[in-house]
Design a protein around this motif. Sequence first.
Motif, PDB file in Angstrom:
ATOM      1  N   THR A  18     -33.549  31.749 -14.749  1.00 34.06           N
ATOM      2  CA  THR A  18     -33.130  32.915 -13.971  1.00 34.06           C
ATOM      3  C   THR A  18     -33.080  32.599 -12.491  1.00 34.06           C
ATOM      4  OG1 THR A  18     -34.385  34.219 -15.570  1.00 34.06           O
ATOM      5  CG2 THR A  18     -33.535  35.383 -13.643  1.00 34.06           C
ATOM      6  N   THR A  24     -32.751  40.230  -9.295  1.00 30.65           N
ATOM      7  CA  THR A  24     -33.585  39.770 -10.405  1.00 30.65           C
ATOM      8  C   THR A  24     -35.063  39.707 -10.053  1.00 30.65           C
ATOM      9  OG1 THR A  24     -33.349  37.452  -9.741  1.00 30.65           O
ATOM     10  CG2 THR A  24     -31.728  38.304 -11.313  1.00 30.65           C
ATOM     11  N   SER A  26     -37.604  41.670  -9.403  1.00 28.40           N
ATOM     12  CA  SER A  26     -38.683  42.397 -10.059  1.00 28.40           C
ATOM     13  C   SER A  26     -38.829  41.942 -11.516  1.00 28.40           C
ATOM     14  CB  SER A  26     -38.500  43.904  -9.938  1.00 28.40           C
ATOM     15  OG  SER A  26     -37.680  44.388 -10.953  1.00 28.40           O
ATOM     16  N   HIS A  27     -37.714  41.553 -12.126  1.00 24.00           N
ATOM     17  CA  HIS A  27     -37.801  41.026 -13.493  1.00 24.00           C
ATOM     18  C   HIS A  27     -38.549  39.690 -13.512  1.00 24.00           C
ATOM     19  CE1 HIS A  27     -36.864  40.070 -17.610  1.00 24.00           C
ATOM     20  NE2 HIS A  27     -36.326  38.917 -17.226  1.00 24.00           N
ATOM     21  N   LEU A  30     -42.194  40.189 -13.029  1.00 28.27           N
ATOM     22  CA  LEU A  30     -42.843  40.657 -14.252  1.00 28.27           C
ATOM     23  C   LEU A  30     -43.093  39.504 -15.219  1.00 28.27           C
ATOM     24  CD1 LEU A  30     -43.736  43.220 -15.770  1.00 28.27           C
ATOM     25  CD2 LEU A  30     -41.451  43.308 -16.770  1.00 28.27           C
ATOM     26  N   VAL A  31     -42.095  38.661 -15.394  1.00 27.68           N
ATOM     27  CA  VAL A  31     -42.237  37.525 -16.312  1.00 27.68           C
ATOM     28  C   VAL A  31     -43.335  36.588 -15.809  1.00 27.68           C
ATOM     29  CG1 VAL A  31     -41.081  35.529 -17.344  1.00 27.68           C
ATOM     30  CG2 VAL A  31     -39.839  37.672 -17.069  1.00 27.68           C
ATOM     31  N   THR A 201     -40.906  45.103  -7.286  1.00 35.69           N
ATOM     32  CA  THR A 201     -41.528  43.897  -7.840  1.00 35.69           C
ATOM     33  C   THR A 201     -43.049  44.009  -7.790  1.00 35.69           C
ATOM     34  OG1 THR A 201     -39.655  42.669  -6.960  1.00 35.69           O
ATOM     35  CG2 THR A 201     -41.526  41.380  -7.722  1.00 35.69           C
ATOM     36  N   ALA A 204     -44.186  46.308 -10.498  1.00 40.56           N
ATOM     37  CA  ALA A 204     -44.053  45.695 -11.820  1.00 40.56           C
ATOM     38  C   ALA A 204     -45.196  44.730 -12.091  1.00 40.56           C
ATOM     39  CB  ALA A 204     -42.712  44.968 -11.923  1.00 40.56           C
TER      40      ALA A 204
END
Length: 365
Positions: A18, A24, A26-27, A30-31, A201, A204
Amino acid sequence: MAGYQDEIKRLEEEISKTKYNKRTQSHVGLVKAKLAKLREKDEARRSGGKKGDGYTVRRSGDATVVLLGFPSVGKSTLLNALTNKESAVGAYAFTTVSVIPGMLEYNHSKIQILDVPGILQGASDGSGRGKEVLSVIRGADMVLMVVDITHPEHLDTLKDEIYKTNVRVNQHKPDVRIRKTAKNGIRVGRTVRTEQLDDETISAVLKEFKINNAEVLIREPIDVDQLIDVVEANKVYMPCVVALNKGDLVSYEKAQDVKHETRADVIISAEKRTGTEDLKRVIFEKLEFIRVYLKEPRKEPDLEEPLIMRRGCTLRTVCERLHKDFVSKFKFVRIWGPSSKFPGQKLLSLDHKIMDEDVLEIHVR
Ligand SMILES: Nc1nc2c(ncn2[C@@H]2O[C@H](COP(=O)(O)OP(=O)(O)OP(=O)(O)O)[C@@H](O)[C@H]2O)c(=O)[nH]1
Ligand SMILES: [Mg+2]
């Protein structure tokens, strides 16, 4: 049991695939938070809840430095070159089976240097005695990475392994406060802009760690990895010096190229004892020592023998160093020198930050 390895791998791949941008972040945050949690769980499962049987080495001197490197890069030879202690030197791998201490005396300071066995990739997962070796580093003040100049690619592995052991080198603890509250969700305050980290972010990440209500105060620009470090609160921060050893095996030009590429601090030859004075100076400077003078009431301070402490230390650290009862029996201190507002200032707080060349008159019960 399969453990969490598959899931960890999957998340690692997802992160590397990614692209990190505003859309992207905040995603990815989280990951990364999920991954950090899984690694902790995996670690706890493997060690069966126990903390590894790390070496216990009695600390002595003004600071402790651990030599970290692959097998046979010349750590033991270097210990002998830097200190007054003999250490087993062998022409084959894994000659060192325990921690061997030596003492380096430099500019009136005493620096304890610990020689430990070499590590390889996977050390933090428990390969070889890797885990035990890395656990020694957590208790040290500095890590000195020794890299064979003909194998500069080892440096990334060393950095990786140490990062996975929750040691952060050459960065300080981020100036970020997270105060849990009873309600009102996640509220973020900033004294600086953080391009890398938006509110979404932060929320999250915190929620992934089951923090649903908190006041977050960000006082320096950090990224999501640093935020996770602050939330996990189990990281150790220390300076790191990188020495390229066996400089005698390559040409001057080649050595300079490698130094430039790796951004190493010094080129040395532990065997020929070249570059070692440079290395001592770099170690001394990066430890950021300060001198503290002690005096008794109505007497002149002892300027001959300063107490050697580290920059950023508090009066509490000084008291702990002087005597085991000094903290509990502490009444007040009088300070002359850079950290005082005026000569002889009386202070009651052990949290007072001490500066280089302070003169202290400590009063105890
Ligand atoms: N040419 C050259 N050889 C060196 C130098 N320093 C060490 N060596 C040699 O490298 C070999 C390994 O040295 P050690 O000091 O035992 O290495 P180590 O990192 O302590 O190894 P382990 O304890 O097994 O991890 C020995 O044969 C040393 O003589 C150097 O500066 N130049
Ligand atoms: Mg050795």
